[in-house]
Design an enzyme around this catalytic site. Structure first.
Site, PDB file in Angstrom:
ATOM      1  N   ARG A   9      76.150 -22.631  91.762  1.00  0.00           N
ATOM      2  CA  ARG A   9      77.077 -21.897  92.624  1.00  0.00           C
ATOM      3  C   ARG A   9      76.713 -20.414  92.693  1.00  0.00           C
ATOM      4  NH1 ARG A   9      82.674 -25.079  90.854  1.00  0.00           N
ATOM      5  NH2 ARG A   9      81.949 -27.137  91.550  1.00  0.00           N
ATOM      6  N   LYS A  19      75.785 -37.703  88.988  1.00  0.00           N
ATOM      7  CA  LYS A  19      75.655 -36.256  88.808  1.00  0.00           C
ATOM      8  C   LYS A  19      76.872 -35.699  88.098  1.00  0.00           C
ATOM      9  CE  LYS A  19      75.532 -32.131  91.648  1.00  0.00           C
ATOM     10  NZ  LYS A  19      75.701 -31.614  92.982  1.00  0.00           N
ATOM     11  N   LYS A  33      79.861 -38.436  91.568  1.00  0.00           N
ATOM     12  CA  LYS A  33      79.707 -37.007  91.315  1.00  0.00           C
ATOM     13  C   LYS A  33      80.983 -36.492  90.663  1.00  0.00           C
ATOM     14  CE  LYS A  33      78.932 -32.553  93.511  1.00  0.00           C
ATOM     15  NZ  LYS A  33      78.480 -31.842  94.710  1.00  0.00           N
TER      16      LYS A  33
HETATM   17  C1  PBG Z   1      77.817 -29.015  96.512  1.00  0.00           C
HETATM   18  C2  PBG Z   1      76.752 -29.241  95.514  1.00  0.00           C
HETATM   19  C3  PBG Z   1      76.813 -28.801  94.194  1.00  0.00           C
HETATM   20  C4  PBG Z   1      75.615 -29.155  93.598  1.00  0.00           C
HETATM   21  C5  PBG Z   1      74.835 -29.808  94.552  1.00  0.00           C
HETATM   22  N1  PBG Z   1      75.568 -29.863  95.761  1.00  0.00           N
HETATM   23  C6  PBG Z   1      77.847 -28.013  93.475  1.00  0.00           C
HETATM   24  C7  PBG Z   1      79.260 -28.325  93.636  1.00  0.00           C
HETATM   25  O1  PBG Z   1      79.666 -29.470  93.884  1.00  0.00           O
HETATM   26  O2  PBG Z   1      80.019 -27.380  93.515  1.00  0.00           O
HETATM   27  C8  PBG Z   1      75.281 -28.837  92.166  1.00  0.00           C
HETATM   28  C9  PBG Z   1      73.864 -28.871  91.757  1.00  0.00           C
HETATM   29  C10 PBG Z   1      73.584 -28.167  90.490  1.00  0.00           C
HETATM   30  O3  PBG Z   1      74.488 -27.713  89.751  1.00  0.00           O
HETATM   31  O4  PBG Z   1      72.392 -28.045  90.179  1.00  0.00           O
HETATM   32  N2  PBG Z   1      78.026 -29.914  97.494  1.00  0.00           N
END
Ligand code: PBG
Length: 338
Positions: free
Chosen positions: A216, A260, A206
């Protein structure tokens, strides 16, 4: 047909790749990859209230659902044949604290949503997110000391969070926090509490990405987040490191791994699939969805076609499945086609 005026060398081709593309039946016959409903995981945002749907401005077409509405939406997804949904809560700002303690409340939004969805869609896979950011007042995925996100202390809380979700009926625990060693700790914690059957889908690679912005907004962490997540999420410049992360998570017991964001990281997906040959997923994140929808709404691209092309790209790159906000729309489209 008139013979064209010869330009330079006369064409005398044996290989004419266009032959196979001439007709629709032939194009179908030689097609290498397809997207099916079985490939789709639908992320759902959950809010407090009843009979409530709240749009996400930066994600046209995406709504946050109160639990009763989420259950209806999930049942619809199940009826379309979507295998699984993934739950994300918008936690009331008053319930957010530095330690993310609401994550451990068995009456929190995610736990109640799990039970409500299970009641209406018994055979739908329910994936829950393990990370503290929707619950912390500082918006980080872990607990902090000063400016530092503490690794081992966070992992301890994540195990408790996962157990809370497993007790509420989650089928798949999906750690998105990027703390070191959390997959092994989660596996051990789940097994020690009788949850041998609960799967782990790790957000293994990630990245610290700008493409999470609209998400967010949806879970209300843009307002709370102090600083950025670069001390735990990966540097977008790195590839070998992604393989290392995946290797560790698999060794620690991950059943499925995820890359991701998705579209800007198709190269990573391909390398992960080729290197490990394990169930590999991608998250087509909020910013990717927002880009396609924004361009489509301006009439700059054909949104439906871009949706399908983008999902196909994941299959081509080696994905077994895709978390995507397009899941329901795509499943509906596939159904219309049948
Ligand atoms: C946080 C989390 C995020 C997403 C999924 N879980 C955002 C982040 O790491 O700030 C992002 C998913 C998306 O942008 O669709 N644990």
């Amino acid at each position: 047909m008139h013979a064209p005026a010869p330009i330079g060398k006369k064409l005398d081709l044996v290989h004419r790749p266009r032959r196979n593309r001439r007709t629709e039946w032939s194009r179908r016959l030689v097609r290498e990859n397809v997207v099916t409903t079985n490939d789709l995981i639908w992320p759902i945002f959950v809010i407090e209230g009843e009979n409530k749907r709240a749009p996400v401005a930066s994600m046209p077409g995406v709504e946050r659902y109160s639990i009763d509405e989420a259950a209806k939406a999930a049942a619809h997804a199940a009826s379309l044949g979507i295998p699984a949904i993934a739950l994300f809560p918008y936690t009331d700002p008053d319930l957010r604290d530095p330690n993310g303690s609401e994550a451990l409340n068995d009456q929190n939004l995610v736990c109640r949503a799990c039970r409500a969805i299970r009641a209406v869609a018994p055979d739908l896979g329910i994936i829950t997110d393990v990370a503290l950011d929707p619950y912390t007042s500082h918006g980080h995925d872990g607990v902090m000391e000063g400016e530092h996100i503490l690794n081992d202390e966070t992992v301890h809380v994540l195990v408790e969070q996962a157990l809370n979700q497993a007790r509420a009926g989650a089928d798949v625990i999906a750690p998105s926090d990027m703390m070191d060693g959390r997959v092994g700790a989660l596996r051990e914690g789940l097994d020690a509490n009788g949850f041998h059957h609960v799967q782990i889908m790790s957000y293994a690679a990630k990245y610290a990405s700008a493409f999470y912005g609209p998400f967010r907004d949806a879970v209300g962490t843009n307002k709370t987040l102090i600083g950025d997540k670069r001390t735990y999420q990966m540097d977008p410049a790195n590839t070998d490191e992604a393989l290392h992360e995946v290797e560790l998570d698999l060794a620690e017991g991950a059943d499925m791994v995820m890359v991701k964001p998705g579209m800007p990281y198709l190269d990573i997906i391909r390398r992960v699939k080729d290197s490990f040959g394990r169930p590999t997923f991608a998250y087509q994140v909020s910013g990717e969805y927002a880009m396609i929808m924004a361009a489509a709404q301006n009439g700059w691209i054909d949104g439906e076609k871009a949706m399908e092309e983008s999902l196909l790209a994941f299959k081509r790159a080696g994905c077994d499945g895709i978390l995507t906000y397009f899941a329901v729309r795509m499943a509906e489209k596939l159904k219309e086609r049948r």
